[in-house]
Structures are given as structure tokens and as C-alpha cells.
Design a protein around this motif. Structure first.
Motif, PDB file in Angstrom:
ATOM      1  N   VAL A 119      46.405  28.385  59.376  1.00  9.92           N
ATOM      2  CA  VAL A 119      45.415  28.199  58.142  1.00  9.92           C
ATOM      3  C   VAL A 119      44.953  29.597  57.797  1.00  9.92           C
ATOM      4  O   VAL A 119      45.182  29.804  56.423  1.00  9.92           O
ATOM      5  N   ASP A 120      44.500  30.469  58.586  1.00 10.83           N
ATOM      6  CA  ASP A 120      43.682  31.936  58.006  1.00 10.83           C
ATOM      7  C   ASP A 120      44.861  32.723  57.463  1.00 10.83           C
ATOM      8  O   ASP A 120      44.508  33.428  56.648  1.00 10.83           O
TER       9      ASP A 120
ATOM     10  N   HIS B  19      47.962  31.795  56.231  1.00 13.34           N
ATOM     11  CA  HIS B  19      48.667  31.215  55.412  1.00 13.34           C
ATOM     12  C   HIS B  19      50.335  31.066  55.961  1.00 13.34           C
ATOM     13  O   HIS B  19      51.102  31.416  55.295  1.00 13.34           O
TER      14      HIS B  19
ATOM     15  N   THR C  56      53.921  29.699  57.384  1.00 11.28           N
ATOM     16  CA  THR C  56      54.645  28.555  56.984  1.00 11.28           C
ATOM     17  C   THR C  56      55.759  28.376  57.922  1.00 11.28           C
ATOM     18  O   THR C  56      56.335  27.255  57.836  1.00 11.28           O
TER      19      THR C  56
ATOM     20  N   LEU D 151      50.395  21.796  58.145  1.00 22.24           N
ATOM     21  CA  LEU D 151      50.856  21.992  56.858  1.00 22.24           C
ATOM     22  C   LEU D 151      51.425  20.696  56.327  1.00 22.24           C
ATOM     23  O   LEU D 151      51.591  20.925  55.061  1.00 22.24           O
TER      24      LEU D 151
END
Ligand code: SRM
Ligand SMILES: Cc1cc2nc3c(=O)[nH]c(=O)nc-3n(C[C@H](O)[C@H](O)[C@H](O)COP(=O)(O)OP(=O)(O)OC[C@H]3O[C@@H](n4cnc5c(N)ncnc54)[C@H](O)[C@@H]3O)c2cc1C
Ligand code: SF4
Ligand code: FES
Lengths: 819, 115
Positions: free
Chosen positions: A439-440, A442, A444, A474
Motif C-alpha cells: 500500500v505505502d 504502491h 504491484t 490489489l
């Protein structure tokens, strides 16, 4: 009136039986127990911790004197029974004591087997059965520079050796088989056990036959093995098995097989006499562990109190080794039967290996090393024969996970995991850290999660879990990547990772690699084993011991198998040169062994086809005598260096192409490579040696040598590409050796040079070999080092006697037909 | 079949020790009916098959033993040692036929009949 019950044997079975009877009907019998040992009953299986100093004798007493007294039991300790009179129903004990019985129980246990080796009666030769043996061992351990040898690598032997090592002795276990506890463990677990014991000061000598016990002044001084080795010791423990103690029964003319034969009510052929414990033989089996004894005691107590309805049905066995910090569990049949299926789990970080064997949808066997917490659960599943198809997916992870997840889809299970739950065991990364990083920062994809958190960056076994966390965090934005292709279905890892880890983690044997990289099968397959064998050989030249069972037949027997099971033999002809002498030897050997076909190969040498396997060593010895060695026509190795006549004869020749070819071949032969390597040296650009379709080709020109790589002319046709041009022959050789060494170190198994080049790029190879003299030299030096242990003719070794079993049938011709 | 035909009695014949066969390997025992391949697995189990692959008679004794199977050296069919049958994609295509074998006290005995 109370009946007189007499028990011979004050051990595990005898006393447990009394307890069971007291539970059921305390007033029924007047009980008398005879014990050969001059003491109360203690827990024999805890002798190992006593030996190791982890418990005292007082800790392991099960029934103290007060217990006998309070329950009105007469104990004659130190009074062995010497005869039974079944007609008069009396027993007589040493010292002239005679006691009458209504019912008699034999619970005499078993005797340790003593190998009839020369020197077996020397002082310091002991067995491991009772507390006196422990005392004798401890006395030996207190001597200065005390050393122990234990014969027998089963449960008892290992516990003895471990205990002695704990007491400061140098302890060595000598085992006939090549795996410790081979009845209970498979090779993978046996390997881990050997390593774990080593870490605890216990050495093992496997596959070793004892020849004689040596002594000085009547005391043991060493053990001599069949192969001549002598292991010095002042204590020799024989732990090679037990034999049911049935002497009394035999003398009383009761039926005796391996042990005293009993029926399902534990009754011998005399209806007043029963037998339990290790001295008994039930349905052909004499047990050597306590679990069956408890079952027998329950049955017999029922029979003796309630009546004859109870029946003992035999017991399934499980084994646990009692060595502190070494969790070993084994139960059932791990080497299965028809239609068995293996589930394997390895956790390299924690040193765990688990293997379950399924048969017909049920659990048939389990071997566990490093984490045996679920042993009892598995054992219950086996005993009850519960169907496990529905829990198959999670079975190997144990009870908690299986019961926690039953019927739950795996993503939901991950979703349900607490943030503090550990996902990556190797690097101690928990779920919350991964979610936060995604989350922090980003993130992927898997790679970035690996880079940031280290989750799944080591052994990789939690990769699916990490991917699930990614998917959960995600949603649709995440797509699982397809990583490099795995070596085979035994592992999730690709060749590159395997090669790297072997070097980085200093993995030095196939079982070690399989454990460290969490192989999914117990012993690999024909795809991965040859690859691992090659990678290890390449990483640890001179040190790694080649595993011939992991080589394809051609490389194992150093000849090419043919369609009818015969072999072909191709001696080297250096650079395609031969002599009348060599040709004569080839002709002679073809005559002598009636070899049907002699053919000139496409690689400038001669092939003898149709040689019988058992004739190979003799054929080779004739060729060796004429100076010829193996041509490795069978190997992932240097095959031929094809040459043309060059400056020797040819009017266009610019350099000594023949001589260069010979020199290359003489320096590089015998080196194992990821796939075969063929070379060619042509004396001018007319290229009569077809150098431009070889793995490595040299085109000689007036100003020097053009070195080309990556040609092929088999399944694919490819011209070579230029690597570099050098001025002198010495430079040419150094460059060729360096590029082959780079390929040896980085090529994937079965990947020929042209494929390797396509994968890593010609430019990378050029940068390291052509443009970087220091690296070129280092590669050359590593190859030269490896060649010290490689340039040995494998044929001559076998002529001298190596691997003889390969070339001889196990038996002479049997004059019977198979049934 | 004639119901009265005598049932041949199996003679157990000692051919050597388990340790005479390399772990994950095989040895050959010649008989008048052809060579018998005796295998020893990594788990120390012993199996015996006729040394003829059901595919094209490849000598199974020369293959790589893994788990309870052997890979034929000629075309890599994977044969189940317990049944002699090919596995995987080749399942159902013939059988290498098993020979009775037993291990006692570390010795291997083949089940043979006289004649
Ligand atoms: C004997 C020989 C044919 C002949 O009668 O001349 C031969 C015979 C075999 N070749 Fe070859 N090849 C032979 C020269 C060649 C050549 C020509 C050459 O070397 O100049 C080629 C093409 C060049 C090349 O390798 O690129 C050749 C390309 C192959 C291939 C395809 C390799 C590829 O990667 O494309 C295979 C299959 C393989 O290796 O997997 C193969 C495999 C085989 C095998 C080993 C098949 C097998 O796995 O059993 C054959 C059995 C050899 C034996 O002795 O029993 N053989 N083979 C030649 C032996 C040369 C020597 O002296 O060592
Ligand atoms: C060091 C060690 C570790 C072990 N560890 C384990 C383990 O971890 N797990 C497990 O399941 N099993 C283990 N065992 C095996 C287990 O101890 C035996 O299976 C069990 O003790 C057998 O019980 P028993 O009553 O039949 O024989 P015993 O316990 O040997 O009892 C027989 C008794 O009979 C006495 N006796 C013999 N002849 C006469 C006679 N003529 N007159 C009077 N008395 C006689 C003997 O002196 C002995 O005291 C271990 C054994 C040893 C030695
Ligand atoms: S081309 Fe090579 S592999 Fe094919 S049949 Fe001829 S020798 Fe065998
Ligand atoms: S002969 Fe065995 S696979 Fe072809």
C-alpha cells in the motif's frame, strides 16, 4: 478364594499388566513378580535420557517399593526364574525358591543381539538394555580421551551414541546400511539425521561392515572394518537388534517361534500360561516397542478379569527418536505398495522434511524430520484408516491448518490470517509488513515485494502466499507472474536459482540441495537429478563425489547404449588424427570380441558398435593398452575437436590448425559441461573442418585466429557468431577455455552453447571473455583447476576395477525359470 | 486350464545381498527365460522385473531409478517397479512383468520354479 498369579519379568510389560488388572479387579489375584534385575520397575525407554544426563534413575522409576507394598504384590527382585513346571504349575527361581501358580505370565522381554565378532568378549564391549549397561557406559565415558564406537544405526544405537557424546565422549556410529534407521526413514530424512547428529558430536560411518574387535590387555581398543579401517575406542556398544527371551518357555516345551507363540488372548499353547511384551510372538510378529505392549496388557487384563471375549488384533507401529532437539517420527509404510502417492513438504529455513504416503485415498505412512508435532495426528489417521481425499491439499501442513481451513478457499484463509501471522519463515516477514509495503510504496508485483520486504526472497516456498497477499491487497490490479521455468515438476525453482544457491549456500550434495531448496519429491526424477549432479560437480571440483545413480546410463557406464541394449565404444582420436598402431588395436579388439560394426563417425573418429555390456572393461583395456582413452561420445562433455590438415599439408593453410585442435582436445577432454560441446579448427576460411557450425569454432587466418561460438548442425542449423580475434595460439586457447568455463558455470543443464548465448546475449559473453583480460584469466584458471580431477580416463578407472557391479550380473546364470 | 494341472512350487533362490545393488540402482540376474532386473530404491525397497521395457525391449536395469519407478534408458518411459506397468502418458501400454522377490535378513531371494 484368590487365585495365584505369577509374573516372570518385572519390566515394562509385567508391571503394566498388574496396573491394568488392579484397575479392573484389585481383589481377584494374589500377585507375585519375579525380576532378574535387583530393583523395582523402571521406564526402560528412558534409559537414553539417563545416559545423556538429562534424567536420573530416580526420575524414571515407574513403580517404587511402596507401590508393591500398598497393592500387596510380592516382588522377588534379583531372583531370575530358572524353570517352569507346567504339569505341577510351579516356577522355581534362583536360590531355591519355588512358587505355585494358577495362572502364569511370561513377560521376560528380549535380549540384545551380540555379534559373534572376534574380540566380542573383551572388557568394554557392552549392549544397551538395562541400567547396568548404562552404568558400564558411564564408567567408560569418565576415562581420559574416551572414545566410543556404536555398532548399529537404529534407534537404540543412535540414542546410545548421542548420550555418550553428551557425556563428552567422541562417539562414532558404524552402520551396515547406507541410511541411518533405514527401516523407519527414507534417504532424505536419513541424510538430515546424519547431519543433525554430526552437529551434536556423533559421527557416522555408513555402509560399513564390522570385521573384528581389537583389544589390548583384555580391554577393547578399537573396531576393525572389512575395508581395513580401524576405529579406535575404549567402549564398544553393540546395538544391532534384539532377540525375544524365550528360553524358559522353550525349556518348558511351550510353542516358540521367534518368540513365545500366543493367540489373540495372549495365551500360549498351555491354557494356564500367557505371554506379553517383547518375548511374545503374536500372528507371526514379535514387537520391539512399547505401544503394542500397552495394547497387549489391556487385552490380557480383560481376559484375566472379565473373560475370554477380549482379543488383541496386532498393533501398528510408530517410532520417535529421543535425541534432544532432533525431532524424528516415522510410522506405517512410507515405501508403500501399488498406487502409492507421495506428498512432500520441506522447509529449509527450519530444517523440516515431511513425507506422507497416500494409498487408495488413505494415509499409509509418514516420515517426519525436524517437526514431528503432527506425528500423533497422522498416526491416528493411519490407524483409523480415515479417508483423506478431502483434506489432501492441506494434509501435509498438519492438523491445525487442515482443521482450520477445511472447506475454506485458500484466498479466504489468507484473508483471515492475522497481520502478525508469519508468511515468510526464512526472513521472518509477517502479513502486515507485506500489506503495508504494497500500500505505502504502491508495489504491484512479486519482484518488488521481494526487493522491499524480502518475503519469498530466499527459499521461495511462500511465493504462493505472498502472491495471495498481493492479490488480496490489489484486487484485479494484480496478475501472478510466471517466473522462470522450473527445472522439473519436483521443484518450483528454475535452473538459475538452483545454480546460484548451490554456490552461495555451499550446498554440496544432492540431498542437501533438495532439502535447502525444498524439493517436492523425496528423491527427484531423471530430469533434475542429472542436472543437480552436474551443477554440484561444476561448483565443487575435486570435492563433490559424483552420484552415478543420477547419471543417464551412457554417462554412468561410459559408453552409448544402443537399441538392442548393447553399447558403442568411441575412443578419442585427438583432433581426428590416428596411427597405424591405433587402427591395429581397433581391428584386433573388433575381432577378439566379435564386434559387429565398425564405423567412421561424423566426428572424425571410429565407433565400435554392438559391444556387450559385460565386455566393455575388457574392450577398454585393449584400447588403453594401445594408448587410447575414452572419447566421451556419450557425455555432456567435450566431444570432438574436428580439424583440417592446415599448414602441415594444405597449400592454403595459414596456421597449424591440426596442432591447435589436438592441443585444445588434450587440455579440455574429460570436462563435464551442461550439454555436449563440439569444436572445430579450420586452417583457412575455406573451413574444411566445418568450424562455423560447432559450439566453438576457430578459423585460422594469416593474422591470427578468429574465434566463433554458438553454431549448431543438429536439431537446429546455425552458423557461429564471432566472439573475438586474437593474434597468437596461446591467446586462442585461453579465450576458448574461458568461454567454455563461463558456459560451464552459467549454462543450464542440457542447454547447448547456442541456446545459452541466445539467453544471455553474445554481448555479455564478449564483455566477460573478450574484453576483460582479468576475468578471462580467472575463468581459465578455474577451468584448469577443475581439470586436475577431470582429465582421468574413465575407462582405465573401470578397467582397474571401479564400479565393477555395473558390468557384472548380481548372480551367475540361474538354472531355473522365474515363477 | 486343466484344474488338475500341478501348481508349480516356487523355489526361493538367494541371488545376493541388498547392498550388492547400489541404492537407486539395479543389477541383472540372467536366467534361461531372459535377464531379470533387480532394483533397489532410495527407500531400500527391492523389486524384480524382466529386463525388457514394454515399449521396445529396452533394458530397464540400465535406467535411472527414482521413487518407485525406473526411467527406461531408450525412450524414457517411466515404469512402475511394483507392477512393471508404464505410468503417465504411457499407462496401459503393456507391462514388463514382475518376478516374485523377497528380502530376508538383508538377502535377496527370487521366486523361481524348477524346469
Ligand atoms: C555416431 C554418430 C553418428 C555417426 O555414425 O557418425 C552420432 C550418433 C549419435 N548422435 Fe549425433 N552422432 C554423431 C555426430 C553428430 C553430428 C556431426 C558432428 O558432430 O560433426 C551432429 C550435428 C552437429 C551438432 O551436434 O550440432 C550430431 C547431432 C546430434 C544431436 C542433435 C544435437 C542438437 O543439440 O541439435 C543429437 C541429440 C542430442 O544430443 O540430444 C545426437 C545424438 C546422437 C546419439 C548419441 C543418440 C543417442 O542419444 O543415443 C547417437 C548415438 C551414438 C552412438 O555412438 O551410439 N546427435 N551428431 C556421430 C558421432 C560423432 C562422434 O565422433 O562423437
Ligand atoms: C535404551 C532403550 C530405549 C528404548 N526406547 C524406546 C522408545 O523410545 N519407544 C519404544 O516404544 N520402545 C523403546 N524401547 C523398547 C522398550 O523399552 C521395550 O519394548 C520394552 O521395554 C519391552 O517391555 P518388556 O516388558 O517386554 O521387556 P522388559 O522391559 O525388558 O522387561 C523384561 C524384564 O524381564 C526380566 N527377566 C528376563 N528373564 C527373566 C527371568 N527368567 N526371571 C525373572 N525376570 C526375568 C528382565 O530382567 C527385564 O527386567 C527402548 C529400549 C531401550 C533398551
Ligand atoms: S541421426 Fe544421430 S540420433 Fe538420429 S539415427 Fe542417426 S545416429 Fe541416431
Ligand atoms: S524401449 Fe523403453 S522406452 Fe522405448
Amino acid at each position: 478364594m484368590t487365585e495365584k498369579l505369577v509374573i516372570i519379568g518385572n519390566g515394562m510389560a509385567g508391571c503394566r499388566l498388574i496396573e491394568e488388572i488392579l484397575k479392573r479387579d484389585p481383589a481377584r489375584y494374589a500377585i507375585t513378580v519375579f525380576g532378574a534385575e535387583p530393583r523395582v520397575n523402571y521406564n526402560r525407554i528412558m534409559l537414553s535420557p539417563v545416559l545423556a544426563g538429562e534424567k536420573t534413575f530416580a526420575d524414571i522409576v515407574i513403580n517404587d517399593e511402596a507401590w508393591y507394598r500398598d497393592n500387596g504384590i510380592t516382588l522377588h527382585a534379583g531372583r531370575p526364574v530358572i524353570a517352569i513346571d507346567t504339569a505341577a504349575r510351579t516356577v522355581s527361581a534362583e536360590g531355591g525358591l519355588e512358587v505355585a501358580y494358577d495362572r502364569l505370565i511370561l513377560a521376560t522381554g528380549s535380549d540384545p543381539v551380540r555379534l559373534p565378532l572376534p574380540g566380542a568378549d573383551l572388557k568394554g564391549v557392552v549392549t544397551f538394555r538395562d541400567i547396568d549397561d548404562v552404568d558400564a557406559m558411564l564408567a567408560a565415558a569418565r576415562e581420559p580421551d574416551a572414545q566410543a564406537v556404536v555398532i548399529g544405526g537404529g534407534l537404540l544405537g543412535l540414542e546410545a551414541a548421542y548420550g555418550l557424546a553428551r557425556r563428552g565422549m567422541k562417539a562414532t556410529v558404524v552402520h551396515l546400511m547406507d541410511v541411518l534407521m533405514e527401516r523407519q526413514l527414507d534417504e532424505a530424512a536419513g541424510y538430515l539425521l546424519t547431519e543433525a547428529l554430526k552437529a551434536r558430536g556423533v559421527e557416522t560411518v555408513l555402509g560399513a561392515q564390522s570385521e573384528a574387535i581389537l583389544g589390548t590387555d583384555g580391554e577393547v581398543s578399537g573396531l576393525q572394518l572389512k575395508d581395513g579401517r580401524v576405529l579406535p575406542c575404549n567402549l564398544l556398544v553393540m546395538a544391532v537388534g534384539i532377540r525375544p527371551n524365550a528360553a524358559l518357555a522353550r525349556a518348558a516345551e511351550l510353542a516358540v517361534g521367534r518368540g513365545v507363540v500366543v493367540d489373540d488372548q495372549m495365551r500360549t499353547c498351555d491354557p494356564a500360561v500367557f505371554a506379553i511384551g517383547e518375548c511374545a510372538e503374536h500372528r507371526g510378529i514379535a514387537y520391539g516397542l512399547v505401544a503394542p505392549i500397552w495394547d497387549m496388557c489391556r487385552t490380557l487384563a480383560d481376559v484375566l478379569s472379565a473373560g475370554p471375549d477380549a482379543a488383541y488384533q496386532g498393533s501398528m507401529l510408530s517410532t520417535r527418536l529421543k535425541v534432544s532437539g532432533v525431532d524424528v517420527f516415522s510410522a506405517g509404510q512410507f515405501s508403500g505398495g501399488d498406487g502409492c502417492e507421495d506428498l512432500v513438504f520441506r522447509d529449509a529455513g527450519r530444517g523440516v522434511y515431511k513425507r506422507l504416503v497416500l494409498k487408495d485415498g488413505r494415509l499409509a505412512g509418514a516420515v517426519m524430520f525436524g517437526d514431528a508435532a503432527d506425528g500423533n495426528w497422522y498416526f491416528d489417521l493411519m490407524r483409523t484408516g480415515a479417508p483423506v481425499d478431502e483434506i489432501r491439499e492441506t494434509l501435509i501442513f498438519g492438523q491445525a491448518i487442515t482443521e482450520g481451513l477445511r472447506g475454506v478457499d485458500p484466498n479466504a484463509a489468507v484473508a483471515a490470517m492475522a497481520d502478525s501471522a508469519e508468511i515468510c519463515g526464512c526472513n521472518g516477514v509477517c502479513k502486515g509488513q507485506i500489506t503495508a509495503a504494497i500500500v505505502d510504496l504502491h508495489l504491484t508485483n512479486l519482484d518488488s515485494v521481494r526487493a522491499v520486504t524480502k518475503a519469498s526472497a530466499s527459499c521461495g516456498s511462500c511465493t504462493p502466499l505472498v502472491e495471495q497477499v498481493l492479490a488480496l491487497t490489489l484486487g484485479d490490479a494484480f496478475k501472478a507472474e510466471t517466473g522462470p521455468r522450473s527445472v522439473c515438476k519436483c521443484t518450483a525453482h528454475g535452473h538459475g536459482l538452483v545454480r546460484r544457491r548451490i554456490v552461495e549456500d555451499e550446498l554440496k550434495s544432492i540431498p542437501q540441495v533438495m532439502q535447502a531448496l525444498e524439493w517436492k519429491t523425496p528423491d527427484g526424477c531423471p530430469s533434475c537429478r542429472p542436472a543437480l549432479n552436474y551443477y554440484l560437480l561444476c561448483a565443487w571440483p575435486g570435492e563433490y563425489r559424483d552420484d552415478k545413480q543420477s547419471r543417464f546410463v551412457n554417462e554412468r557406464v561410459h559408453a552409448n547404449i544402443q537399441k538392442n541394449g548393447t553399447y558403442s565404444v568411441v575412443p578419442r582420436m585427438w583432433g581426428g588424427l590416428t596411427t597405424p598402431n591405433e587402427l591395429r588395436a581397433i581391428a584386433d579388439v573388433a575381432d577378439e570380441f566379435a564386434i559387429p560394426t565398425v564405423k567412421v563417425t561424423g566426428g572424425q573418429r571410429i565407433d565400435l558398435l554392438g559391444v556387450k555390456k559385460d565386455d566393455l572393461p575388457a574392450v577398454w583395456s585393449r584400447l588403453n593398452a594401445a594408448g587410447m582413452v575414452s572419447g566421451h561420445a556419450y557425455g555432456k562433455a567435450l566431444r570432438t575437436v574436428k580439424t583440417c590438415v592446415g599448414t602441415d599439408w594444405c597449400r592454403f593453410g595459414t596456421q597449424d590448425s591440426t596442432g591447435l585442435g589436438v592441443r585444445i582436445e588434450k587440455f579440455m577432454w574429460g570436462a563435464w559441461t551442461p550439454a555436449k560441446v563440439k569444436m572445430g579448427v579450420s586452417g583457412c576460411p575455406r573451413n574444411c573442418a566445418e568450424a562455423t557450425c560447432k559450439d566453438v569454432g576457430v578459423i585460422c587466418v594469416d593474422s591470427g585466429y578468429e574465434i566463433q561460438i554458438g553454431g549448431a548442425a543438429g536439431l537446429e542449423i546455425r552458423g557461429t557468431e564471432a566472439l573475438t580475434k586474437v593474434a597468437t595460439e596461446a591467446q586462442a586457447i585461453e579465450t576458448i577455455v574461458a568461454v567454455v568455463q563461463l558456459y560451464r558455470e552459467e549454462g543450464f543443464y542440457l542447454e547447448r552453447i547456442y541456446k545459452w548465448m541466445a539467453r544471455v546475449g553474445l554481448e555479455t559473453i564478449k564483455a566477460r571473455v573478450a574484453d576483460d583480460p582479468a576475468e578471462r584469466r580467472a575463468l581459465y584458471d578455474r577451468f584448469a583447476l577443475a581439470q586436475r580431477s577431470a582429465r582421468i580416463d574413465p575407462w582405465a578407472q573401470r578397467v582397474a576395477g571401479r564400479d565393477q557391479d555395473e558390468f557384472n550380473p548380481i548372480s551367475r546364470r540361474l538354472e531355473f525359470a522365474p515363477a | 486350464m486343466n484344474a488338475l494341472a500341478p501348481v508349480p512350487e516356487i523355489l526361493w533362490t538367494d541371488v545376493g545381498a541388498v547392498t550388492d545393488i547400489p541404492r537407486q540402482g539395479a543389477r541383472r540376474a540372467p536366467t534361461p527365460q531372459g535377464v531379470i532386473a533387480i532394483f533397489r530404491t532410495g527407500d531400500n525397497e527391492v523389486f524384480a522385473l524382466y529386463d525388457r521395457c514394454p515399449h521396445k525391449q529396452g533394458p530397464l536395469s540400465q535406467g535411472i531409478v527414482h521413487g518407485r519407478t525406473v526411467a527406461c534408458p531408450l525412450h524414457n518411459w517411466i515404469i512402475d517397479l511394483a507392477t512393471g506397468e508404464p505410468t503417465g502418458a504411457d499407462a496401459g501400454k503393456g507391462c514388463a512383468h514382475t518376478v516374485p522377490v523377497e528380502v530376508r535378513d538383508g538377502r535377496i531371494r527370487l521366486g523361481l520354479v524348477a524346469g
